[in-house]
Design a protein around this motif. Structure first.
Motif, PDB file in Angstrom:
ATOM      1  N   THR A 167       1.021  -0.926   0.175  1.00 46.30           N
ATOM      2  CA  THR A 167      -0.205   0.433  -0.086  1.00 46.30           C
ATOM      3  C   THR A 167       0.870   1.062  -0.074  1.00 46.30           C
ATOM      4  O   THR A 167       0.205   2.507  -0.046  1.00 46.30           O
ATOM      5  CB  THR A 167      -1.025  -0.098   1.354  1.00 46.30           C
ATOM      6  OG1 THR A 167       0.171   0.116   2.346  1.00 46.30           O
ATOM      7  CG2 THR A 167      -2.053  -1.157   1.312  1.00 46.30           C
ATOM      8  N   HIS A 168       2.112   1.015   0.211  1.00 48.57           N
ATOM      9  CA  HIS A 168       3.221   2.556   0.474  1.00 48.57           C
ATOM     10  C   HIS A 168       4.256   1.416  -0.475  1.00 48.57           C
ATOM     11  O   HIS A 168       5.059   0.220   0.178  1.00 48.57           O
ATOM     12  CB  HIS A 168       2.823   2.920   1.368  1.00 48.57           C
ATOM     13  CG  HIS A 168       2.790   2.262   2.783  1.00 48.57           C
ATOM     14  ND1 HIS A 168       2.970   3.465   3.837  1.00 48.57           N
ATOM     15  CD2 HIS A 168       3.226   0.772   2.649  1.00 48.57           C
ATOM     16  CE1 HIS A 168       2.782   1.865   5.188  1.00 48.57           C
ATOM     17  NE2 HIS A 168       3.732   0.759   4.324  1.00 48.57           N
ATOM     18  N   THR A 169       5.461   2.229  -0.298  1.00 47.09           N
ATOM     19  CA  THR A 169       6.833   1.847  -0.437  1.00 47.09           C
ATOM     20  C   THR A 169       7.157   1.650   0.712  1.00 47.09           C
ATOM     21  O   THR A 169       8.941   1.192   0.877  1.00 47.09           O
ATOM     22  CB  THR A 169       7.677   2.626  -1.813  1.00 47.09           C
ATOM     23  OG1 THR A 169       6.964   4.759  -1.310  1.00 47.09           O
ATOM     24  CG2 THR A 169       6.940   2.685  -3.037  1.00 47.09           C
ATOM     25  N   SER A 170       6.847   2.588   2.094  1.00 44.69           N
ATOM     26  CA  SER A 170       7.909   2.514   2.758  1.00 44.69           C
ATOM     27  C   SER A 170       7.902   1.216   3.744  1.00 44.69           C
ATOM     28  O   SER A 170       9.116   0.385   4.110  1.00 44.69           O
ATOM     29  CB  SER A 170       6.993   2.622   3.975  1.00 44.69           C
ATOM     30  OG  SER A 170       6.120   3.791   4.299  1.00 44.69           O
ATOM     31  N   PRO A 171       7.495  -0.540   3.097  1.00 44.67           N
ATOM     32  CA  PRO A 171       7.980  -1.928   3.033  1.00 44.67           C
ATOM     33  C   PRO A 171       9.758  -1.761   2.807  1.00 44.67           C
ATOM     34  O   PRO A 171      10.536  -2.350   3.300  1.00 44.67           O
ATOM     35  CB  PRO A 171       7.180  -2.375   2.491  1.00 44.67           C
ATOM     36  CG  PRO A 171       6.657  -2.446   1.624  1.00 44.67           C
ATOM     37  CD  PRO A 171       5.836  -1.038   2.717  1.00 44.67           C
ATOM     38  N   TYR A 193      -0.409   0.033  -4.455  1.00 44.13           N
ATOM     39  CA  TYR A 193      -2.079  -0.004  -4.467  1.00 44.13           C
ATOM     40  C   TYR A 193      -2.845   0.118  -2.825  1.00 44.13           C
ATOM     41  O   TYR A 193      -2.342  -0.491  -2.246  1.00 44.13           O
ATOM     42  CB  TYR A 193      -1.662  -1.643  -4.980  1.00 44.13           C
ATOM     43  CG  TYR A 193      -1.279  -1.825  -5.988  1.00 44.13           C
ATOM     44  CD1 TYR A 193      -1.501  -2.540  -7.443  1.00 44.13           C
ATOM     45  CD2 TYR A 193      -0.213  -2.560  -6.517  1.00 44.13           C
ATOM     46  CE1 TYR A 193      -0.923  -2.747  -8.672  1.00 44.13           C
ATOM     47  CE2 TYR A 193       0.678  -2.742  -7.003  1.00 44.13           C
ATOM     48  CZ  TYR A 193       0.249  -2.715  -8.166  1.00 44.13           C
ATOM     49  OH  TYR A 193       1.367  -3.108  -9.493  1.00 44.13           O
ATOM     50  N   ARG A 194      -4.110   0.607  -3.656  1.00 42.80           N
ATOM     51  CA  ARG A 194      -4.821   0.846  -2.663  1.00 42.80           C
ATOM     52  C   ARG A 194      -6.281   0.249  -3.439  1.00 42.80           C
ATOM     53  O   ARG A 194      -6.764   1.529  -3.955  1.00 42.80           O
ATOM     54  CB  ARG A 194      -4.515   2.399  -1.701  1.00 42.80           C
ATOM     55  CG  ARG A 194      -3.411   2.051  -1.025  1.00 42.80           C
ATOM     56  CD  ARG A 194      -3.905   3.608  -0.533  1.00 42.80           C
ATOM     57  NE  ARG A 194      -2.249   4.058   0.382  1.00 42.80           N
ATOM     58  CZ  ARG A 194      -1.895   5.234   1.031  1.00 42.80           C
ATOM     59  NH1 ARG A 194      -2.902   5.355   0.810  1.00 42.80           N
ATOM     60  NH2 ARG A 194      -0.520   4.833   0.846  1.00 42.80           N
ATOM     61  N   SER A 195      -7.080   0.016  -2.672  1.00 47.31           N
ATOM     62  CA  SER A 195      -8.581  -0.686  -2.897  1.00 47.31           C
ATOM     63  C   SER A 195      -8.897   0.601  -2.329  1.00 47.31           C
ATOM     64  O   SER A 195     -10.167   1.235  -1.588  1.00 47.31           O
ATOM     65  CB  SER A 195      -9.497  -1.859  -1.988  1.00 47.31           C
ATOM     66  OG  SER A 195      -9.955  -1.474  -2.493  1.00 47.31           O
ATOM     67  N   HIS A 207       1.971   5.467  -7.519  1.00 46.81           N
ATOM     68  CA  HIS A 207       3.779   5.560  -7.354  1.00 46.81           C
ATOM     69  C   HIS A 207       3.937   5.832  -5.703  1.00 46.81           C
ATOM     70  O   HIS A 207       3.196   7.645  -5.728  1.00 46.81           O
ATOM     71  CB  HIS A 207       4.360   6.030  -8.327  1.00 46.81           C
ATOM     72  CG  HIS A 207       3.799   5.021  -9.763  1.00 46.81           C
ATOM     73  ND1 HIS A 207       3.083   5.687 -10.718  1.00 46.81           N
ATOM     74  CD2 HIS A 207       4.887   4.378 -10.370  1.00 46.81           C
ATOM     75  CE1 HIS A 207       2.826   4.849 -11.582  1.00 46.81           C
ATOM     76  NE2 HIS A 207       3.588   3.121 -11.827  1.00 46.81           N
ATOM     77  N   GLN A 208       4.800   5.932  -5.923  1.00 43.70           N
ATOM     78  CA  GLN A 208       5.890   6.620  -4.701  1.00 43.70           C
ATOM     79  C   GLN A 208       6.835   6.581  -4.418  1.00 43.70           C
ATOM     80  O   GLN A 208       7.888   6.010  -5.180  1.00 43.70           O
ATOM     81  CB  GLN A 208       5.310   6.105  -3.495  1.00 43.70           C
ATOM     82  CG  GLN A 208       3.808   6.004  -2.891  1.00 43.70           C
ATOM     83  CD  GLN A 208       3.064   6.526  -1.849  1.00 43.70           C
ATOM     84  OE1 GLN A 208       4.298   4.950  -0.886  1.00 43.70           O
ATOM     85  NE2 GLN A 208       2.215   6.030  -0.514  1.00 43.70           N
ATOM     86  N   VAL A 209       7.518   8.209  -3.952  1.00 42.59           N
ATOM     87  CA  VAL A 209       9.551   7.203  -4.065  1.00 42.59           C
ATOM     88  C   VAL A 209       9.191   7.660  -1.882  1.00 42.59           C
ATOM     89  O   VAL A 209       8.967   8.488  -1.878  1.00 42.59           O
ATOM     90  CB  VAL A 209       9.704   8.570  -4.632  1.00 42.59           C
ATOM     91  CG1 VAL A 209      11.338   8.618  -3.881  1.00 42.59           C
ATOM     92  CG2 VAL A 209       9.767   8.925  -5.937  1.00 42.59           C
ATOM     93  N   GLU A 210      10.039   6.943  -1.324  1.00 44.06           N
ATOM     94  CA  GLU A 210      10.257   6.614  -0.165  1.00 44.06           C
ATOM     95  C   GLU A 210      11.757   7.440  -0.259  1.00 44.06           C
ATOM     96  O   GLU A 210      12.555   7.099  -1.229  1.00 44.06           O
ATOM     97  CB  GLU A 210      10.447   5.499   0.113  1.00 44.06           C
ATOM     98  CG  GLU A 210      10.263   4.991   1.952  1.00 44.06           C
ATOM     99  CD  GLU A 210       9.041   5.097   2.122  1.00 44.06           C
ATOM    100  OE1 GLU A 210       8.090   5.328   1.099  1.00 44.06           O
ATOM    101  OE2 GLU A 210       9.193   5.706   3.554  1.00 44.06           O
ATOM    102  N   GLY A 211      12.631   8.371   0.869  1.00 41.10           N
ATOM    103  CA  GLY A 211      13.225   8.277   1.447  1.00 41.10           C
ATOM    104  C   GLY A 211      13.729   7.549   3.068  1.00 41.10           C
ATOM    105  O   GLY A 211      12.668   7.385   3.160  1.00 41.10           O
TER     106      GLY A 211
HETATM  107  N1  DAH Z   1       4.296   5.947   4.252  1.00 38.16           N
HETATM  108  C1  DAH Z   1       3.601   7.251   3.584  1.00 38.16           C
HETATM  109  C2  DAH Z   1       2.039   6.861   3.074  1.00 38.16           C
HETATM  110  O1  DAH Z   1       2.173   5.831   2.098  1.00 38.16           O
HETATM  111  C3  DAH Z   1       4.017   8.121   3.664  1.00 38.16           C
HETATM  112  C4  DAH Z   1       4.930   8.813   4.663  1.00 38.16           C
HETATM  113  C5  DAH Z   1       5.024   9.256   5.551  1.00 38.16           C
HETATM  114  C6  DAH Z   1       6.421   7.768   4.203  1.00 38.16           C
HETATM  115  C7  DAH Z   1       5.592   9.510   5.981  1.00 38.16           C
HETATM  116  C8  DAH Z   1       7.936   7.767   4.978  1.00 38.16           C
HETATM  117  C9  DAH Z   1       7.378   8.910   5.991  1.00 38.16           C
HETATM  118  O2  DAH Z   1       8.637   7.010   5.291  1.00 38.16           O
HETATM  119  O3  DAH Z   1       8.321   8.748   6.576  1.00 38.16           O
HETATM  120  O4  DAH Z   1       1.221   7.530   3.460  1.00 38.16           O
END
Ligand code: DAH
Length: 337
Positions: A167-171, A193-195, A207-211
């Protein structure tokens, strides 16, 4: 019949021949002049009435006429047949060529490329992770307990009890922390992906970019400095920004970054919901629980993380009003970028 009459038939034939365009017309000409009932035969028939002393001259002239017409008829026939077959078999080099449409990078790819290059300039490397994730990486390791209410923030497509479409790139943060030792300085672009109901503002896939930055002595000030530098590079130097306190299970403290609305310049309009501000990303200091889950000692290391939606980023920068345009591949949309 006299010699002049024969000359005028020759002239008439020349005139007729010059207006012939297709074989069918040429055949009509053959019938008119050379057939059994044609003009030339008619003249030969009249030869018997010509006075004896004129007969040789008139006869010669008639023969010459018949040869002239036959020869020119044959020549014209060959030419027309060549022309007909040329049209069928070979290429007409005088026709204008067909223009090929030249492709270019999709606007989302261009946006990711630009984000990557700004962070690359600040020493960030790029990592990617799987789109099919386990519940553990997507939620649990990121400090979402099994019944944590924040799971509801992210409507999830479950594949089975333990597997889901991320659901996010955080994993990917978790995967990087588990596989590499600090110092870590990475960005992680990818599809999520989100429902969710599909409409102008949200789509079931985006799409997301994680840092992620992990090192000794990393502070919130460095997080702010990095993100402000990024935003100025991406949206323009004279942008105004603010950080608002927020909540994410995997960061503490957490914040969201806003920039002044590009449409109204901060006065308030429909796009910014009359606040004058547009949210561009979420961020925060990595929660010590997340560091522990990933085998990193929170007494020794600190870090920050951030995440932003790429469609949203591109929509803000290029004033795109409907997220669905990115996925429809309508050439009229794509070729504007
Ligand atoms: N994963 C969050 C989302 O999808 C976005 C996010 C927020 C990522 C804070 C991060 C963060 O790494 O520190 O809504």
């Amino acid at each position: 019949m006299n010699l002049d009459q024969i000359t005028s038939v020759s002239g008439e034939f020349d005139k007729d021949l010059s207006s012939v365009i297709v074989l069918k017309e040429l055949e009509e000409l053959r019938i008119k002049y050379l057939s059994r009932n044609g003009i030339v035969s008619g003249l030969f028939e009249k030869l018997k009435d010509v006075p004896k002393e004129e007969k040789p001259a008139v006869g010669n002239k008639l023969n010459a006429l018949r040869n002239y017409i036959t020869e020119n008829f044959n020549l014209a026939k060959i030419k027309l047949e060549e022309k007909g077959s040329a049209g069928k078999q070979s290429i007409d080099l005088t026709l204008p060529g067909t223009q090929r449409q030249i492709g270019s990078k999709h606007i989302l790819t261009q946006t990711v490329d630009e984000i990557k290059s700004i962070f690359k300039g600040m020493g960030f490397s790029t990592f990617e992770g799987p789109e099919l994730e386990s519940d553990y990486y997507n939620f649990e390791a990121l400090n979402f307990a099994p019944d944590h209410p924040a799971r509801d923030m992210q409507d999830t497509f479950f594949i089975s009890k333990d597997f889901l479409l991320r659901t996010h790139t955080s994993p990917v943060q978790v995967r990087v922390m588990k596989n590499y030792k600090p110092p870590i300085r990475a960005i992680m672009p990818g599809r999520v992906y989100r429902s969710e109901a599909v409409n102008a503002r949200s789509y079931c896939m985006f799409h997301q970019v994680e840092g992620l930055v992990i090192d000794t002595d990393i502070t919130f000030a460095e997080l702010k400095g990095t993100l402000v530098f990024f935003a100025k590079q991406f949206y323009g130097n004279d942008l105004k920004y603010r950080f608002r306190a927020s909540f994410f299970p995997f960061t503490e403290p957490s914040a969201e970054m806003d920039i002044t609305c590009y449409i109204c310049g901060g006065k308030g309009c429909k796009i910014c919901k009359y606040t004058g501000w547009l949210e561009i990303l979420g961020c925060g200091m990595v929660d010590p629980n997340v560091l522990i889950n990933c085998g990193i000692d929170p007494e020794k290391y600190t870090g920050y993380a951030f995440g932003m939606g790429i469609e949203r980023t591109a929509m803000l920068k290029y004033n795109v009003q409907d997220i669905r345009l990115f996925f429809e591949n309508d050439f009229r949309f794509l070729k504007q970028f």
